[in-house]
Design an enzyme around this catalytic site. Sequence first.
Site, mmCIF file in Angstrom:
data_model
loop_
_atom_site.group_PDB
_atom_site.id
_atom_site.type_symbol
_atom_site.label_atom_id
_atom_site.label_comp_id
_atom_site.label_asym_id
_atom_site.label_seq_id
_atom_site.Cartn_x
_atom_site.Cartn_y
_atom_site.Cartn_z
ATOM 1 N N LYS A 8 1.005 -1.108 -0.039
ATOM 2 C CA LYS A 8 -0.132 0.109 -0.013
ATOM 3 C C LYS A 8 0.973 1.318 0.055
ATOM 4 O O LYS A 8 1.985 1.351 0.279
ATOM 5 C CB LYS A 8 -0.989 -0.178 1.103
ATOM 6 N N ASP A 135 -2.458 -1.972 10.528
ATOM 7 C CA ASP A 135 -2.655 -1.655 9.207
ATOM 8 C C ASP A 135 -3.271 -2.988 8.544
ATOM 9 O O ASP A 135 -3.584 -2.946 7.588
ATOM 10 C CB ASP A 135 -1.436 -1.570 8.390
HETATM 11 P P1 ATP Z 1 4.277 -0.474 7.637
HETATM 12 O O1 ATP Z 1 4.045 0.441 6.453
HETATM 13 O O2 ATP Z 1 3.260 -1.158 8.298
HETATM 14 O O3 ATP Z 1 5.106 0.282 8.633
HETATM 15 P P2 ATP Z 1 6.841 -1.606 6.686
HETATM 16 O O4 ATP Z 1 6.447 -1.741 5.263
HETATM 17 O O5 ATP Z 1 7.519 -0.257 7.174
HETATM 18 O O6 ATP Z 1 5.482 -1.548 7.391
HETATM 19 P P3 ATP Z 1 7.554 -4.255 7.237
HETATM 20 O O7 ATP Z 1 8.055 -4.458 5.765
HETATM 21 O O8 ATP Z 1 6.065 -4.748 7.298
HETATM 22 O O9 ATP Z 1 7.438 -2.871 7.264
HETATM 23 O O10 ATP Z 1 8.421 -4.889 8.236
HETATM 24 C C1 ATP Z 1 8.732 -4.356 9.375
HETATM 25 C C2 ATP Z 1 9.427 -5.271 10.089
HETATM 26 O O11 ATP Z 1 8.715 -6.550 10.574
HETATM 27 C C3 ATP Z 1 10.874 -5.785 9.619
HETATM 28 O O12 ATP Z 1 11.615 -5.513 10.521
HETATM 29 C C4 ATP Z 1 10.681 -7.390 9.554
HETATM 30 O O13 ATP Z 1 11.754 -8.102 10.243
HETATM 31 C C5 ATP Z 1 9.524 -7.788 10.333
HETATM 32 N N1 ATP Z 1 8.530 -8.832 9.670
HETATM 33 C C6 ATP Z 1 7.737 -9.816 10.370
HETATM 34 N N2 ATP Z 1 7.051 -10.424 9.291
HETATM 35 C C7 ATP Z 1 7.378 -9.698 8.131
HETATM 36 C C8 ATP Z 1 6.902 -10.018 6.680
HETATM 37 N N3 ATP Z 1 6.035 -11.048 6.523
HETATM 38 N N4 ATP Z 1 7.337 -9.272 5.858
HETATM 39 C C9 ATP Z 1 8.263 -8.547 6.107
HETATM 40 N N5 ATP Z 1 8.856 -7.953 7.059
HETATM 41 C C10 ATP Z 1 8.297 -8.774 8.330
#
Ligand code: ATP
Length: 292
Positions: A8, A135
């Site tokens: 997203k 989210d």
């Molecule tokens: P948001 O936009 O909701 O803040 P994000 O894109 O910044 O999310 P994610 O990629 O969801 O962040 O990952 C954040 C943390 O979650 C990472 O440090 C990772 O180690 C952990 N994590 C746990 N499960 C997953 C997964 N399926 N995919 C990615 N990261 C994951």
Amino acid sequence: MFLRAHAKINLSLDVLRRREDGYHEVKMVMQMTGMYDRMNLLPLKGRPGIRLSTNLPYIPADENNLAYKAAKLLMDEFEVTDGLEIRLDKFIPVAAGLAGGSSDAAQALIGVNRLFGLGLDTAELMKRAARIGADVPYCVMGGTALSEGIGEVLTPLPSMPDNVCILLCKPNINVSTREVYTALRVDQLDFHPDVDAQTEALRAGDIRGITAKGVMYNVLETVTGEKYPVIKSIENDMLEAGALAAIMSGSGPTVFGIFDNADRAEVCRNSLRRTRPSARTFLTWPAGGEKV
Ligand code: ATP
């Protein structure tokens, strides 16, 4: 069972106040994109437990993985006695502001519900999704939505016009969502986006209104953007290349630009790939996401 967990972007992101319990009240517009992680779910007949493997060695493959956590939550509640194999191929950059982990969790809920015939509808899945992360309910719903409260009050909106391109560029830095919210001083924000104007523009299919100055805006950029000047610099590159608007998504650091001209978007992508080789650049479009 193959599933697509879409990334997203936030077309706008406002933080209204910090509640006494530490949570932040937000008002933001979420839009699914065509970029996705691939997830394959296989039931393991008579072999209880969950096994997860992924193409990225640096994300957890145990119960700390949000997809694992989501599958376990449903399988425990419904006392599923068979096991589950989850193969997760990640393409969405990690810790990027694109809700990759949340979207994986949402698809795990949708997939387990389908695979084991649990019979939950979208609203019932969204209720369980909220226990995994703020989210995740939105990711179950998919499409375009206004998100309020602490992210759990969701109002579906019409998607952005589908003839626009979304150019994503993630500089080579990792940002912790928690740290960005902790550093944010809501009472010192001197500008808030006009989120109501953006929802109206979405309802009218008015891309100029959706991307107008002061409308497509993310207050978290005051924190992440100040720390990492590369964010503004990428935005300026996109604007110079003809983007209608360019802002940071979520807590960052990914920047996205909205283009109403596919050729210009492609030229900009190629140029960013040349000038910023350490960043990851993708060209995508607005998308609906996988249905329950
Ligand atoms: P948001 O936009 O909701 O803040 P994000 O894109 O910044 O999310 P994610 O990629 O969801 O962040 O990952 C954040 C943390 O979650 C990472 O440090 C990772 O180690 C952990 N994590 C746990 N499960 C997953 C997964 N399926 N995919 C990615 N990261 C994951």
